[in-house]
Design a protein around this motif. Structure first.
Motif, PDB file in Angstrom:
ATOM      1  N   PHE A 157       0.834  -1.217   0.000  1.00 43.82           N
ATOM      2  CA  PHE A 157       0.000   0.000   0.000  1.00 43.82           C
ATOM      3  C   PHE A 157       0.861   1.256   0.000  1.00 43.82           C
ATOM      4  CE2 PHE A 157      -4.443  -0.889  -0.137  1.00 43.82           C
ATOM      5  CZ  PHE A 157      -4.541  -2.236   0.200  1.00 43.82           C
ATOM      6  N   MET A 158       2.059   1.185   0.569  1.00 41.03           N
ATOM      7  CA  MET A 158       2.964   2.345   0.488  1.00 41.03           C
ATOM      8  C   MET A 158       3.308   2.614  -0.983  1.00 41.03           C
ATOM      9  SD  MET A 158       5.637   1.769   3.623  1.00 41.03           S
ATOM     10  CE  MET A 158       5.130   2.010   5.332  1.00 41.03           C
ATOM     11  N   VAL A 159       3.597   1.550  -1.714  1.00 34.59           N
ATOM     12  CA  VAL A 159       3.903   1.729  -3.137  1.00 34.59           C
ATOM     13  C   VAL A 159       2.667   2.223  -3.884  1.00 34.59           C
ATOM     14  CG1 VAL A 159       4.566   0.536  -5.278  1.00 34.59           C
ATOM     15  CG2 VAL A 159       5.784   0.030  -3.136  1.00 34.59           C
ATOM     16  N   ALA A 160       1.488   1.712  -3.505  1.00 32.43           N
ATOM     17  CA  ALA A 160       0.248   2.150  -4.176  1.00 32.43           C
ATOM     18  C   ALA A 160       0.065   3.657  -4.030  1.00 32.43           C
ATOM     19  CB  ALA A 160      -0.943   1.402  -3.595  1.00 32.43           C
ATOM     20  N   SER A 161       0.351   4.178  -2.845  1.00 33.03           N
ATOM     21  CA  SER A 161       0.214   5.615  -2.625  1.00 33.03           C
ATOM     22  C   SER A 161       1.249   6.374  -3.450  1.00 33.03           C
ATOM     23  CB  SER A 161       0.409   5.953  -1.137  1.00 33.03           C
ATOM     24  OG  SER A 161       0.313   7.348  -0.953  1.00 33.03           O
ATOM     25  N   ALA A 162       2.497   5.888  -3.411  1.00 35.62           N
ATOM     26  CA  ALA A 162       3.580   6.605  -4.106  1.00 35.62           C
ATOM     27  C   ALA A 162       3.382   6.569  -5.618  1.00 35.62           C
ATOM     28  CB  ALA A 162       4.922   5.974  -3.738  1.00 35.62           C
TER      29      ALA A 162
ATOM     30  N   ASP B 199      13.309   2.795   4.631  1.00 30.29           N
ATOM     31  CA  ASP B 199      14.578   3.466   4.278  1.00 30.29           C
ATOM     32  C   ASP B 199      14.721   3.589   2.761  1.00 30.29           C
ATOM     33  OD1 ASP B 199      17.837   2.515   3.745  1.00 30.29           O
ATOM     34  OD2 ASP B 199      17.367   4.374   4.834  1.00 30.29           O
ATOM     35  N   LYS B 200      14.434   2.495   2.057  1.00 29.53           N
ATOM     36  CA  LYS B 200      14.604   2.507   0.585  1.00 29.53           C
ATOM     37  C   LYS B 200      13.589   3.464  -0.061  1.00 29.53           C
ATOM     38  CE  LYS B 200      17.109   0.728  -1.598  1.00 29.53           C
ATOM     39  NZ  LYS B 200      18.340   1.331  -2.191  1.00 29.53           N
ATOM     40  N   LEU B 201      12.339   3.409   0.406  1.00 34.87           N
ATOM     41  CA  LEU B 201      11.311   4.288  -0.200  1.00 34.87           C
ATOM     42  C   LEU B 201      11.646   5.756   0.061  1.00 34.87           C
ATOM     43  CD1 LEU B 201       8.015   2.289   0.580  1.00 34.87           C
ATOM     44  CD2 LEU B 201       9.180   2.526  -1.632  1.00 34.87           C
ATOM     45  N   ARG B 202      12.133   6.061   1.259  1.00 37.95           N
ATOM     46  CA  ARG B 202      12.501   7.467   1.548  1.00 37.95           C
ATOM     47  C   ARG B 202      13.681   7.885   0.671  1.00 37.95           C
ATOM     48  NH1 ARG B 202      11.836   7.103   8.127  1.00 37.95           N
ATOM     49  NH2 ARG B 202       9.721   8.019   8.271  1.00 37.95           N
ATOM     50  N   GLN B 203      14.628   6.941   0.462  1.00 37.52           N
ATOM     51  CA  GLN B 203      15.803   7.249  -0.375  1.00 37.52           C
ATOM     52  C   GLN B 203      15.377   7.692  -1.771  1.00 37.52           C
ATOM     53  OE1 GLN B 203      18.817   4.224  -1.192  1.00 37.52           O
ATOM     54  NE2 GLN B 203      18.716   3.607   0.992  1.00 37.52           N
TER      55      GLN B 203
ATOM     56  N   SER C 208       3.183   9.654   1.024  1.00 31.09           N
ATOM     57  CA  SER C 208       2.868  10.518  -0.129  1.00 31.09           C
ATOM     58  C   SER C 208       4.137  10.689  -0.959  1.00 31.09           C
ATOM     59  CB  SER C 208       2.389  11.884   0.358  1.00 31.09           C
ATOM     60  OG  SER C 208       3.392  12.472   1.175  1.00 31.09           O
ATOM     61  N   SER C 209       3.971  11.217  -2.170  1.00 30.43           N
ATOM     62  CA  SER C 209       5.186  11.550  -2.945  1.00 30.43           C
ATOM     63  C   SER C 209       4.836  12.748  -3.816  1.00 30.43           C
ATOM     64  CB  SER C 209       5.609  10.377  -3.825  1.00 30.43           C
ATOM     65  OG  SER C 209       4.709  10.220  -4.894  1.00 30.43           O
ATOM     66  N   ARG C 210       5.746  13.685  -3.851  1.00 30.48           N
ATOM     67  CA  ARG C 210       5.416  14.937  -4.552  1.00 30.48           C
ATOM     68  C   ARG C 210       6.308  15.176  -5.748  1.00 30.48           C
ATOM     69  NH1 ARG C 210       4.567  16.215   0.754  1.00 30.48           N
ATOM     70  NH2 ARG C 210       2.345  16.152   1.234  1.00 30.48           N
ATOM     71  N   ARG C 211       7.211  14.228  -6.040  1.00 28.18           N
ATOM     72  CA  ARG C 211       8.070  14.425  -7.212  1.00 28.18           C
ATOM     73  C   ARG C 211       8.314  13.064  -7.843  1.00 28.18           C
ATOM     74  NH1 ARG C 211      12.795  12.258  -6.261  1.00 28.18           N
ATOM     75  NH2 ARG C 211      13.789  12.220  -4.207  1.00 28.18           N
ATOM     76  N   ARG C 212       8.935  13.102  -9.036  1.00 25.66           N
ATOM     77  CA  ARG C 212       9.219  11.832  -9.709  1.00 25.66           C
ATOM     78  C   ARG C 212      10.193  11.029  -8.841  1.00 25.66           C
ATOM     79  NH1 ARG C 212      11.616  10.709 -15.824  1.00 25.66           N
ATOM     80  NH2 ARG C 212      10.831   8.546 -15.945  1.00 25.66           N
TER      81      ARG C 212
END
Ligand code: EPZ
Length: 420
Positions: A241-246, A267-271, A286-290
């Motif tokens: 679900f973290m990937v689904a959001s991103a 750690d990897k997703l934040r990186q 959330s993610s706000r950029r590519r």
């Protein structure tokens, strides 16, 4: 057979509760074979694998009363100790009944699980461990036949060419609880599911220390009683679900998530640019950029989990730049690569490594699920793709995700389950 039909391009928003961990629930259900008296498990995920194991336990004399996310399990009779191939072949984790049956009844006959879509699934380390505890192991027409009057504690090394074994550690730990004397497991698996199983066994009266570390010590006891237990949240569902959001540039709150069980993933997703913020007992993603490209290698816990490799790959298909994924646990676990390519992904497989060249967009297409986590990856790709994605054979995903289409639709996804 059911299909999912997804119209991509919707940003996911809202809150979703993470269900109980399938890979913790299965060995814990099997552990109920060790108990004199009933056990009550809560937080059980409503997934096919739990239903399959419940039926198998029924054949082994266990009464199972399911209601909502709770099951009460009690051994009503010990007449049949044969786990047959027709059930075991549909779910490899059935092998987890071997250790408890042998320890409690002195006899077990369990079909060899055979391979599956992600690779050959040997159990040689399980069998070596049980032999070290004094079991006599024979192979009879595809079944493992194990016998032992009373198991004896031993020092056992459970390391293999791909690290330790999760269900192997579960099997040996369960068997050792009723052995005579002390057992030390060296190179034990450290996964949260192993820790949750040890917590459950200790509540049943076992004497286990060190679970979660590579060395586990089990002091044998005469008997174990029933108990109650809440299954830990599923870190693999949470990561999905973290990937689904991103991947949809959304903003999703996960409740009931244990971030401490998934630090390598966080750690990897934040990186790569995903924003993950703690939010009283949960987390907002959330993610706000590519997304940026990255390299990742799957490792035993606490490393990056192989069960999230396909899902991360999907996210990296849209990253800016080239990423490299190396699969160290199941070198062939790349069934999703060819299906993602049908949606416009640019991935080159070199043995246990996949090189992903980020593309600007994925395009919806008819694709086919091949195994549990590969099908989750295709759902994620469909959420982000332009147009319509049809995923067939979704029974794979129902094995390990609780009503995934309902949860995603509640977050705003346009996803429907239809009968093919
Ligand atoms: C558990 O499988 C999980 N399943 C898997 O999740 C997960 O991918 C895997 O651990 C690795 O984390 C359950 O917990 C029910 P292993 P398990 O024994 O225990 C080799 C999912 O998607 N090996 O830790 O079967 C093996 O071939 C599933 O939820 C031996 O060589 O995995 C693999 O390369 C898929 N000999 C590696 O070790 C053995 O006797 C890890 O296997 C046992 C394993």
């Amino acid at each position: 057979m059911d299909q999912f039909i997804i119209q991509g391009g919707r940003r996911l928003r809202g809150e979703v509760a993470v269900s109980g961990a399938k890979n913790a629930a299965l060995p814990i259900m099997a552990a109920c074979l060790l108990a004199d008296g009933p056990s009550k498990l809560t937080g059980l995920p409503d997934v096919a694998d739990v239903k399959t194991l419940s039926s198998l336990l029924g054949e082994l004399g266990v009464k199972a009363d399911h209601h909502d996310d709770t099951v009460e399990l009690e051994v009503a009779g010990e007449n049949d100790s044969h786990a047959r191939y027709d059930l075991v072949c549909t779910m490899r984790a059935s092998i987890c009944v071997l250790g408890p049956l042998l320890a409690k009844r002195g006899y077990a006959r369990v079909a060899m699980p055979g391979g599956c879509a992600i690779g050959s699934r040997p159990i040689d380390i399980h069998l070596r461990g049980l032999e070290a505890l004094g079991a006599q192991i024979d192979l009879k027409s595809g079944d493992v036949v194990a016998k032992a009057k009373r198991l004896k504690g031993a020092e056992i090394f459970l390391g293999g060419p791909f690290g330790s074994t999760v269900t192997g550690t579960a099997n040996i730990m369960m068997a050792a609880t009723l052995a005579e004397g002390t057992t030390v497991i060296e190179s034990a698996a450290c996964e949260p599911g192993v820790q949750d199983l040890a917590d459950f066994l200790n509540k049943m009266g076992a004497k286990i220390t060190g679970a979660g570390s590579p060395r586990i010590t089990i002091e044998g006891v005469e008997n174990l009683h029933g108990t109650t237990h809440q299954i830990i949240p599923d870190r693999i569902e949470a990561g999905t679900f973290m990937v689904a959001s991103a991947i949809t540039n959304g903003e999703v709150k996960l409740s009931q998530v244990r971030l401490d069980h998934m630090m390598a993933v966080v750690d990897k997703l934040r990186q790569i640019g995903v924003i993950i913020e703690k939010d009283n007992g949960g987390a907002v993603i959330s993610s706000r950029r590519r997304i940026s490209a990255t390299d990742v290698t799957t490792q035993p816990y606490p490393g990056f989990p192989t069960d999230l490799q396909a899902q991360l790959m999907t996210l990296l298909c849209l990253a800016g730049g080239n990423s490299v994924i190396t699969e160290k646990i199941y070198p062939d676990r790349f069934l999703h690569v060819s299906e993602l390519a049908r949606m416009g992904a640019n991935i080159r497989k070199e043995g246990p490594t996949a090189i992903i060249t980020g593309v600007k967009r994925l395009v919806g297409a008819p694709v086919m699920a091949g195994d549990l986590r590969a099908s989750a990856a295709l759902v994620l790709a469909g959420l982000a793709a332009e147009g319509t994605t049809t995923i067939s054979r979704v029974y794979h995903i129902d094995r390990g995700y609780e009503h995934i289409e309902t949860k995603l639709a509640a977050l705003g996804a346009d996803i429907k389950r239809v009968n093919e």
